[in-house]
Design an enzyme around this catalytic site. Structure first.
Site, mmCIF file in Angstrom:
data_model
loop_
_atom_site.group_PDB
_atom_site.id
_atom_site.type_symbol
_atom_site.label_atom_id
_atom_site.label_comp_id
_atom_site.label_asym_id
_atom_site.label_seq_id
_atom_site.Cartn_x
_atom_site.Cartn_y
_atom_site.Cartn_z
ATOM 1 N N TRP B 373 0.813 -1.218 0.000
ATOM 2 C CA TRP B 373 0.000 0.000 0.000
ATOM 3 C C TRP B 373 0.844 1.265 0.000
ATOM 4 O O TRP B 373 0.328 2.351 -0.228
ATOM 5 C CB TRP B 373 -0.932 -0.001 1.206
ATOM 6 C CG TRP B 373 -0.208 0.134 2.525
ATOM 7 C CD1 TRP B 373 0.863 -0.587 2.954
ATOM 8 C CD2 TRP B 373 -0.479 1.068 3.567
ATOM 9 N NE1 TRP B 373 1.266 -0.187 4.204
ATOM 10 C CE2 TRP B 373 0.452 0.828 4.608
ATOM 11 C CE3 TRP B 373 -1.427 2.078 3.741
ATOM 12 C CZ2 TRP B 373 0.470 1.564 5.794
ATOM 13 C CZ3 TRP B 373 -1.407 2.799 4.930
ATOM 14 C CH2 TRP B 373 -0.469 2.553 5.939
ATOM 15 N N ASP B 374 2.148 1.092 0.270
ATOM 16 C CA ASP B 374 3.060 2.234 0.288
ATOM 17 C C ASP B 374 2.889 3.103 -0.951
ATOM 18 O O ASP B 374 2.931 4.332 -0.882
ATOM 19 C CB ASP B 374 4.526 1.774 0.278
ATOM 20 C CG ASP B 374 4.873 0.768 1.331
ATOM 21 O OD1 ASP B 374 3.989 0.004 1.731
ATOM 22 O OD2 ASP B 374 6.046 0.720 1.717
ATOM 23 N N GLU B 500 0.505 -2.571 12.264
ATOM 24 C CA GLU B 500 0.693 -4.025 12.217
ATOM 25 C C GLU B 500 0.922 -4.640 13.589
ATOM 26 O O GLU B 500 1.169 -5.840 13.686
ATOM 27 C CB GLU B 500 1.809 -4.379 11.244
ATOM 28 C CG GLU B 500 1.405 -4.021 9.819
ATOM 29 C CD GLU B 500 2.422 -4.445 8.771
ATOM 30 O OE1 GLU B 500 3.572 -4.744 9.141
ATOM 31 O OE2 GLU B 500 2.058 -4.459 7.583
ATOM 32 N N GLN B 605 2.931 1.801 13.922
ATOM 33 C CA GLN B 605 3.050 2.870 12.932
ATOM 34 C C GLN B 605 1.736 3.629 12.865
ATOM 35 O O GLN B 605 0.687 3.086 13.153
ATOM 36 C CB GLN B 605 3.337 2.258 11.575
ATOM 37 C CG GLN B 605 2.222 1.334 11.088
ATOM 38 C CD GLN B 605 2.743 0.276 10.142
ATOM 39 O OE1 GLN B 605 2.863 -0.876 10.520
ATOM 40 N NE2 GLN B 605 3.061 0.670 8.937
#
Lengths: 797, 797
Positions: B373-374, B500, B605
């Site tokens: 998805w970055d 995550e 994150q």
């Protein structure tokens, strides 16, 4: 099911004391359930397991000769690694196989797929512990012989299995050759989809020694990675109906021992071969010592002789059945399955002697031969009352693995011991952590089995020497695994309970309940055994902490429905679309991703219902009935562990008809191969569940806190049933009819029990017959998810 | 960090337009960051990636010559299988490597580990797109030469990379031989711990064709499993300072092409070799067509010549920097990292042309070369404003994979399309479903990138031809993935959001927010493009359902704290014991089991903070500040994706000092190797995040719903900064000083924007200088978990 499968229903003959199978065809042998029969006809004493293969070895689905504890190690493959993932797996190994006896008739090998098979019968007799086989076969060249073999795995001689093999010539003289073998290079069936795992298991043994001569042979091998040495020795005795028996001759290589006997049989004459096979293994004994043990065991067995072994086996089983027999009137299939199941429970553990009880016993390579919570949760509750020394040994094995469990806890940053979800030697072998690592209830299941065993037997020595340490180390785990909330409640978050269609839930009711009992039991045991407690550095503060923690345990409750909740928030989740799920999409885990199962209300196997079963006193009858009905409507029984618990609780809440249906399903799960996976071995826990459903469900037996209680009820088509048990030194039989129960204390001092709400005292030798109160209306029969109603044995599908 | 690492801080020289490194030692070369430098000095145009290896090939950590889309397939290993687990993985392959030029000086091979290295410098010049290297080396035999090489991967010729390599003799005459190679059998570094995976990748190519002669060579190979053919061709031009240049001579085998040039150099004389390498690949083109393309590209490049290629590269980058340059006054390290980062973003995508933008670009084999998805969440928001055609191409690639995504959705019993969590060609390659399959937000991330691109560019053609279909299929996914509750709210259960260290949560705020926008965008797009909608069988009912679903979306809220919740119940979970976690236990996932991370409040994150960043208008300033502070106290930043988002939101809530610290960390994550993993490639998304933090954080840029808004603020040590962007055909520069901002519209018609709360209109060529209002007191600086404060570049550790 396909129509082909439909016709395969009831494939085994019904006998009150056994399971039979016969055929007159010799085509399509393997397609017609060869692997299934090999599992069902398995013989075991808990140390040795011999699958029910044909004597001559071929055709065969999986040869299957196992020794409890003999495994090979293999790497564990992961697509993406994670902290704490086990690096090594373990798989039960097929050891050198001593059950093979090949027959050659006038140069034609006896093979049921060739020639003409006039008749072929197999019968497992659970009263005698013998597998019988007879066949009348005409070779392609037209020679007819009758073969009669009997096979046993001895309960009285732990390392001994034996075969008696007799060939009789029909109306013409024939030359026969018997080749009796120990075969050491049979391939392992595919137990894992990863070729890297299979590479490690393909040729697991290296040769160590072999020798033989006359009728004797010994092969010693060692697994390459786990370094376990195995010795298999055999000796033979030949007899003939027509004078002097021929001498056997033996050749041995590293992978094969072959003892041959040749004879010419006149018409009607016969030759018989008795073969005793000894099995020993060790990870540390030297090879010579090991082979000496195996050979000594064989020598003893040969001296006892076939008839002597048969007699001893019968005596052992007579004693067992006298104590433990379950009779069922009015339902011959249930009678069959009740005894078959009990026999399988006995086979799985009788002589395991400080080894594990695998999920499939020693009947196949399913689950790689691993032991799960099945042993403590399903099998030991039965063994405790019918073969308590086997229960003790199984718990002693868990105790022997405590160091592995402590290491695992430390790796997980927890205190105490974290027993493995699946293992052979005590090291965690689970490769899927959401249903492995976090199924922490295994620890409480083991603790509960300790408490039950000690309570039912009064074995205080065991409690002091082993029980306390298990209870303490598991109690310590819960204290660090759970957490306190601001209101002073103790929660256990992120665990997986019995139901494997949920995972990583908070406050699984069953887990918290069992953990609560674990904590209290640890505190109690430490108060009783202060020396042991101090040896384990248990302070009075720690004991107090366990009690406080147990008292503060959180239990999720669905206030709207007035029932306990399987886990926090479970009853708020989306309901699985049962109506929209076609029959061929079961078992669900083979057709839907885990994430979808996990996030919805769908239950693979009894979970909250298992809590109802485990702690009947913790719930009022109304709550129990409501909770059972609610969860029954969500439970799809994609696990063999489910139906027995559902049967038990259904019977307790008075849903007797439904209970009978679940019991019937549990009893035939292997005989009818309801899950289509018996090829890889029997479901030992489901067999244990049959006893549990009859005794604790229909018998209403509870043994909580030392007060034995019964509340028996018969349900159609049963007209009566009876069972026996050992409790605190007493041997008790309970005979249940429609309107009355007869309690017979066979031995021991007087015993106080409760019959429904009445307290009575039983005296040895004095039968007490008491009426059964009328059953209160249990309300409507709970319904199940569409298409997942219990599969009543005998019902047309 | 160890003291050794401390001294390695700031290992690269600081240049405003580049990154340099120099040394005077030739020992311990590999230990001193060789792999790190290879990543940092990587050149790429999005089609070709050449790691910054030394010309002569040795010593080398990972040779690294990659083509976007060239991968090999491998089996995916699982310890325990599950439904829907991907069976095949994909790994980026090192293709035949054309960058090698070996030098032999009087029979001694130039090797920096031997002889004496008087000086060695490397400089990546991001203004010109050239990697420079100079070395002065004395061979063990005492001959001294100076080597000057320049290397480029062309932005203007997609398949061309080129090297100019010059050797100059020092004070003595020397014989030099240049061996310019295409090396096709270099081993792949260990990209997977499973040997079965590595077995599949060890020798991935089979030879197809090779030929050469004079200065030319071509090698064609094909991957064994994925059947992708690759052609690499080279040609050479030699020039000499002392008369006629020697003729090159080429030998080619299946695995190696070697062009050799020999010359005797007088003292001070030099010889120069220019090498152009062409790269083509295809899964379906025939081999001859492929090699023709590669050779034609080389021929064109040779005609243009080295100087011409350099000029074109400079022109391309001049245009880019004119449009996109970010200047920073007062912080030279931030100036360096801002341009280095922007250059890396450009390199990752400029000429990818309907291929993916991998997480590490084409700079290493980290994450096996997969795209996550970055790309859509971090990289495309930058590309959209500085290189919109690259953004369009990346989205066109996603569109091209829709069939794979539809198949995946069907496998998961969902409608629409489920884009893969990690992939090279569009098929799911994630081997850990709790952080793969269920990270469904990828679908909304892609949809958001479509919306942003169309909005920022006005590219209605793209929307019609590709955008609508992506929006429709992703919207369909949400409708079947979520569920309605009895109160009429729509929930999305059992998913994993950006963080995550949580997994399988209900109502992840970020996911639900992005899904809501996805649904609305699909409805809007279908209303605008009715023909496309009907071609996709979108009915007005379906559009209405999307709108209704979006309106009903559930958003978890922590009423006690007055902040949105990361997911339902997240803020009630146990808080991670940050105080008890030593520094060496980070990153946590390497030291703690997933289950423990998942059940506690600890954030890997930005997740809720990413929702704050993505939808500033959805939250009041107070809520934003409170939510940011709360989650900042839980965020350990074990992912490179976190600091940039934290910088952006910190700047927006006025925590400028904290924002600068996060920005500094983001900017040096690769240059200082803060995560100790740059050896395997650069973190392209983190580089994109630097721009985002400067422009959207400090610049306060928002482009929601067509209204471009800025609210810029400078923070110490910056004294000023500026940035440029393309929006709806306008080229805009924004120059920010402490007290005022100057907006310059470089081209296009008048543009209305908002400066803080003021609406202004910009005219091309007319600078507008506007004051910056005083910053309201942002309150105390939010604190972070102990030991996880941002690592400010330049701070002593």
């Amino acid at each position: 099911m396909s129509s082909e499968d439909d016709t395969a229903q009831h494939r085994f003959d019904v006998h009150p004391w056994g399971v039979g199978w016969s055929c007159r065809r010799n085509t399509g042998w393997e397609d017609r359930g060869q692997a299934h029969r090999e599992s069902v006809f398995s013989l075991s004493n808990g140390h040795i397991g011999w699958r029910g293969t044909l004597d001559e070895g071929d055709p065969s689905a999986a040869a299957g000769s196992y020794l409890n504890g003999v495994f090979e190690e293999h790497p564990m493959p992961y697509a993406e690694d994670g902290y704490g993932y086990p690096e090594h797996g373990q798989t039960v190994m097929h050891v050198p196989d001593g059950k093979v006896i090949r027959l050659i008739v006038d140069d034609e090998p006896f093979d049921i797929r060739t020639g003409e098979l006039a008749e072929h019968r197999q019968l497992l007799d659970v009263r005698t512990g013998i597998l019988h086989r007879t066949a009348t076969w005409t070779s392609p060249a037209g020679r007819t012989v009758t073969i009669a073999s009997q096979r046993m795995v001895s309960f009285t001689h732990r390392s001994i299995a034996a075969v008696r093999y007799e060939v009789t010539a029909a109306d013409a003289a024939v030359d026969v050759t018997l080749l009796s073998e120990i075969v050491a290079d049979e391939p392992l069936p595919e137990v894992h989809s990863d070729p890297r795992v299979m590479d490690a298991l393909r040729d697991p043994f290296e040769p160590v020694a072999h020798h033989g001569g006359g009728g004797r042979a010994t092969i010693v091998q060692r697994t390459r990675r786990s370094r376990i040495a195995v010795a298999v020795a055999a000796d033979h005795r030949v007899s003939s109906s027509q004078g002097a028996a021929p001498e056997p001759h033996t050749d041995v290589s590293a992978d094969l021992a072959r003892t041959s006997v040749r004879a010419r049989l006149d018409p009607g004459a016969s030759i018989a071969l008795v073969k005793c096979v000894g099995h020993e293994w060790s990870p540390d004994l030297d090879d010579v010592a090991l082979q000496d043990r195996a050979e000594a065991a064989v020598e003893t067995a040969m001296q006892i002789g076939w008839d002597g072994l048969v007699d001893e086996q019968r005596q052992y089983l007579d004693e067992f059945w006298t104590r433990a027999d379950v009779t069922v009137d009015g339902d011959e299939r249930l009678q069959q399955s009740a005894r078959f199941s009990l026999f399988q429970v006995l086979q799985s553990a009788a002589r395991a002697e400080v080894r594990s009880i695998p999920g499939k016993g020693l009947t196949g390579v399913g689950y790689e031969g691993h032991t799960f919570w099945d042993a403590e949760t399903f099998v030991l509750p039965v063994l405790t009352y019918i073969a308590p020394s086997a229960a003790r040994d199984a718990l002693a094995w868990r105790h022997s693995t405590l160091d592995h469990a402590r290491d695992r806890a430390e790796q997980l940053h927890l205190e105490g011991a974290a027993f493995p979800w699946r293992t052979i030697d005590g090291q965690e072998c689970s490769g899927y952590w959401p249903a492995g690592t976090v199924a922490f209830h295994i620890n409480a299941d083991i603790a509960a089995a300790v408490v039950r065993y000690v309570q039912a037997t009064g074995d205080v020595d065991f409690e002091r020497e082993k029980g306390v340490e298990i209870l303490v180390e598991t109690a310590r785990l819960w204290c660090t695994l759970g957490r306190w909330d601001d209101e002073g409640a103790f929660h256990i978050d992120g665990v997986t309970g019995p139901d494997e269609y949920s995972a990583m839930v908070d406050d699984n009711f069953f887990t918290n309940l069992m953990a609560q009992r674990n904590l209290r039991a640890a505190a109690d045991a430490c108060r009783r055994h202060r020396d042991q407690a101090s040896a384990l550095d248990v302070s009075s503060d720690e004991i107090a902490r366990w009690t406080t923690t147990a008292d503060a345990m959180a239990f999720p409750y669905d206030a709207a429905r007035g029932i306990p909740e399987q886990s926090a928030g479970f009853n708020e989740k989306e309901r699985w679309d049962f109506e929209g799920t076609p029959d061929d999409q079961y078992p669900l885990q083979k057709h839907f991703p885990y994430f979808d199962l996990y996030r919805k209300q769908v239950v693979k196997q009894a979970d909250l219902v298992l809590a109802l079963q485990a702690a009947p006193d913790a719930f009022t009858p109304d709550v129990t009935a409501r909770a059972f009905a609610y969860y029954d409507g969500l439970t799809v029984r994609d696990s063999s562990l489910s139906a027995p618990a559902q049967a038990t609780v259904a019977a307790r809440v008075g849903q007797l008809d439904l209970a009978m249906d679940y019991l019937a399903e549990a009893g035939t799960i292997d005989l009818d191969d309801l899950q289509e996976d018996v090829d890889e071995g029997l479901h030992v826990a489901a067999h244990a569940g049959v006893w549990n459903a009859l005794v604790c469900g229909f018998g209403g037996m509870r043994d909580d806190g030392g007060a034995l209680r019964f509340a028996p009820r018969v349900a159609a088509p049963m007209t009566a049933f009876s069972f026996g048990m050992l409790v605190r030194g007493h041997t008790l039989r309970v005979e249940v009819q429609h309107d009355a129960v007869t309690y017979r204390l066979m031995s021991g001092p007087a015993l106080g029990i409760r019959h429904f709400d009445e307290e009575i005292t039983l005296e040895a030798g004095v039968a007490q017959r008491l009426g059964i109160p009328a059953l209160a209306d249990p309300g409507p029969r709970p319904s199940q998810p569409r298409g997942r109603e219990p599969r009543r044995a005998g019902a047309e599908t």
